[in-house]
Design an enzyme around this catalytic site. Structure first.
Site, mmCIF file in Angstrom:
data_model
loop_
_atom_site.group_PDB
_atom_site.id
_atom_site.type_symbol
_atom_site.label_atom_id
_atom_site.label_comp_id
_atom_site.label_asym_id
_atom_site.label_seq_id
_atom_site.Cartn_x
_atom_site.Cartn_y
_atom_site.Cartn_z
ATOM 1 C CG ASN A 72 29.841 55.121 -10.728
ATOM 2 O OD1 ASN A 72 31.019 55.035 -11.063
ATOM 3 N ND2 ASN A 72 28.852 55.161 -11.612
ATOM 4 C CB CYS B 276 26.888 50.042 -16.203
ATOM 5 S SG CYS B 276 26.826 51.523 -15.182
ATOM 6 C CG PHE B 277 24.852 46.154 -12.768
ATOM 7 C CD1 PHE B 277 23.513 46.149 -13.114
ATOM 8 C CD2 PHE B 277 25.715 45.336 -13.469
ATOM 9 C CE1 PHE B 277 23.039 45.342 -14.129
ATOM 10 C CE2 PHE B 277 25.257 44.528 -14.497
ATOM 11 C CZ PHE B 277 23.912 44.531 -14.822
ATOM 12 C CB CYS B 278 26.451 52.141 -9.752
ATOM 13 S SG CYS B 278 24.994 53.123 -9.820
ATOM 14 C CG ASN B 279 31.536 47.713 -10.986
ATOM 15 O OD1 ASN B 279 32.519 48.120 -11.603
ATOM 16 N ND2 ASN B 279 31.612 46.787 -10.059
#
Ligand SMILES: Cc1ncc(COP(=O)(O)O)c(C=O)c1O
Length: 473
Positions: free
Chosen positions: A136, A393-396
């Protein structure tokens, strides 16, 4: 199979795996893992520091008097010397020619990305070309691009391997008209799937007039990045991901030419050669100084020099070999696990073999009927065994959306009430309830101190879900 038998099989299959080296490293530097019984599997979240790094840093602080840099008194000069030594260490570690590259210290990779986004000379007709697979903090650059009237184009990853299509990348890169500014951003390694995207796109893109931002935050901790061999314009990274400590330092490694193209939106203490209130103007300092706002973390940055020495001593190539062997073993195991009825126990998102991928594995567990085991429950049960995995979502979001088949319409449900912020968990539940898709993922990732016992203990734990119904977990 017990640990010793499994290890013997693993060593027979991986004769290059140096079991003695990792055992020595674990007992010298990471004894706290054994002492406290932890299995740490979140290196893409944050690396682990060796005990000697903290000791050496403390000894350094105990043995000197350091004042705020930017002055000429002895304590200030001592601090400046340490900061500049850290800068040189970073350039040397990445084999970056100091005539070509400069290092801007930032609080983290996100800080480095923001410096590029806010200062890139986007204007009407310019382009931001960006892969779906991005953190992100890279996605966020699109807000600067859009505000300036530039076009934003996303190149999707494809299922099931979550790789980018070279033809689509090529078409995107050929779309830049002469005289336009174009920023092309992709990660060297995905923080979601572990996919390693081709580095040859850097030269292609630069040859077509693009500036290339290669996000190395997830790549640098376990892979050699050689800036003598590839020449991206901007490389953001966080040092805590590489060697655990310090946590407040990252860098933007930038080609000097590319740095000079950026237009900073403001100035601050430390970034100018001169500023005047009466004349209402200022002169930005050249190179890194123009980008380091205020006082750098001058007591923390010496720990970067120490961390780099530590990683050099362990050997980035040795770390790479080790984690590749361990991740390969784990992928083989996970792909083979079956319930008694023959159905697979695991769905892996991304490549399931160690070809052009790193040691980050995204997956979820399935029950015998193919229902997904709740990832938060899985994380919590793993935590009870002191096994640290990551979920979410692991910032992805781009990789997650493609992996789980979530489209714009599905996602739009989560953005209908901008006045009431929707959390990631709310959004996941909303999508699950309305579409039946389960957009939740578990991520395990290996790093500098990973050993066979770590992956074996995880495998034992995960296999405990054989024949268990999702509703019973
Ligand atoms: C690929 C990638 N880029 C950028 C970041 C942002 O790093 P930080 O949170 O240290 O700013 C991360 C963090 O996980 C990452 O994995």
């Amino acid at each position: 199979m017990d640990l010793q038998t499994a290890l013997a099989d693993f060593l027979a299959a991986h004769p290059g795996y140096d079991a003695a080296a990792i055992a020595g490293l674990r007992s010298r530097e990471f004894a706290r893992l054994e002492d406290l019984g932890h299995v740490y599997l979140d290196y893409t979240g944050g690396g682990l520091y060796g005990a000697s790094q903290v000791r050496l840093h403390r000894e350094l602080l105990d043995s000197g008097v350091f004042g705020n840099p930017h002055s000429h008194n002895p304590t200030s000069l001592a601090a400046t010397a340490l900061v500049e030594r850290a800068r040189e260490s970073v350039l040397r570690f990445f084999n970056a020619d100091p005539d070509e590259y400069d290092v801007v210290f930032t609080p983290n990779a996100s800080g480095a990305l923001k410096l590029v986004g806010e200062a890139y000379p986007f204007g009407r007709g310019d382009h931001f070309l960006v892969s779906y697979d991005n953190h992100n903090s890279v996605n966020g650059i699109r807000e600067f691009a859009l505000r300036a009237g530039a076009e934003v184009t996303y190149v999707p990853v494809r299922n099931p391997d979550l790789r980018l299509d070279a033809d689509l990348i090529g078409a995107g890169l050929r779309s830049l008209a002469p005289g336009q500014h174009g920023l092309f951003a992709y990660p060297a390694q995905s923080n979601f799937s572990g996919v390693q995207h081709p580095l040859c796109w850097i030269e292609t893109a630069r040859g077509l007039g693009w500036d290339v931002l290669l996000d190395c935050a997830a790549f640098a901790p376990t892979n050699r990045l050689d800036l003598g061999a590839v020449h991206p314009d901007f490389v953001p990274l966080s040092f805590y991901k590489m060697f655990g400590y310090p946590t407040g330092a990252g860098a933007l490694i930038a080609r000097r030419e590319a740095l000079a193209k950026l237009c900073r939106p403001w100035f601050a203490g430390g970034t100018i050669t001169l500023a005047s209130v009466a004349a209402g103007t200022h002169m930005l300092a050249p190179g890194h100084a123009g980008f380091e706002d205020g006082t750098v973390d001058y007591l923390g940055l010496p720990a970067v020099t120490i961390g780099i020495k530590h990683l050099d001593a362990v050997g980035i190539d040795a770390v790479h070999e080790r984690v590749s062997a361990l991740a390969g073993w784990l992928l083989d195991q996970m792909s083979a696990w079956r319930h008694s009825n023959g159905s697979p126990m695991v769905r892996i998102f991304g490549p399931s073999v160690m070809d052009r991928r790193g040691s980050t594995i995204a997956f979820y567990l399935l029950d015998p009927e193919g229902d997904v085991i709740d990832v938060y429950r899985f994380e919590s049960l793993a935590g009870q065994q002191r096994i640290s995995v990551r979920t979410g979502c692991f910032c992805n979001p781009g990789d997650g959306e493609v992996a789980h088949g979530i489209n714009a319409e599905d996602m739009s449900r989560c953005f209908r009430t901008p006045e009431v912020p929707v959390t990631l968990v709310d959004c996941q539940r909303l999508i699950e309830d309305s579409t039946g898709k389960v957009p939740n993922t578990v991520r395990i990732s290996l790093g500098i101190a990973s050993d066979f016992a770590d992956v074996w203990r995880f495998a034992e734990f995960a296999q405990g879900f054989r024949d268990i119904r999702a509703s019973e977990v």
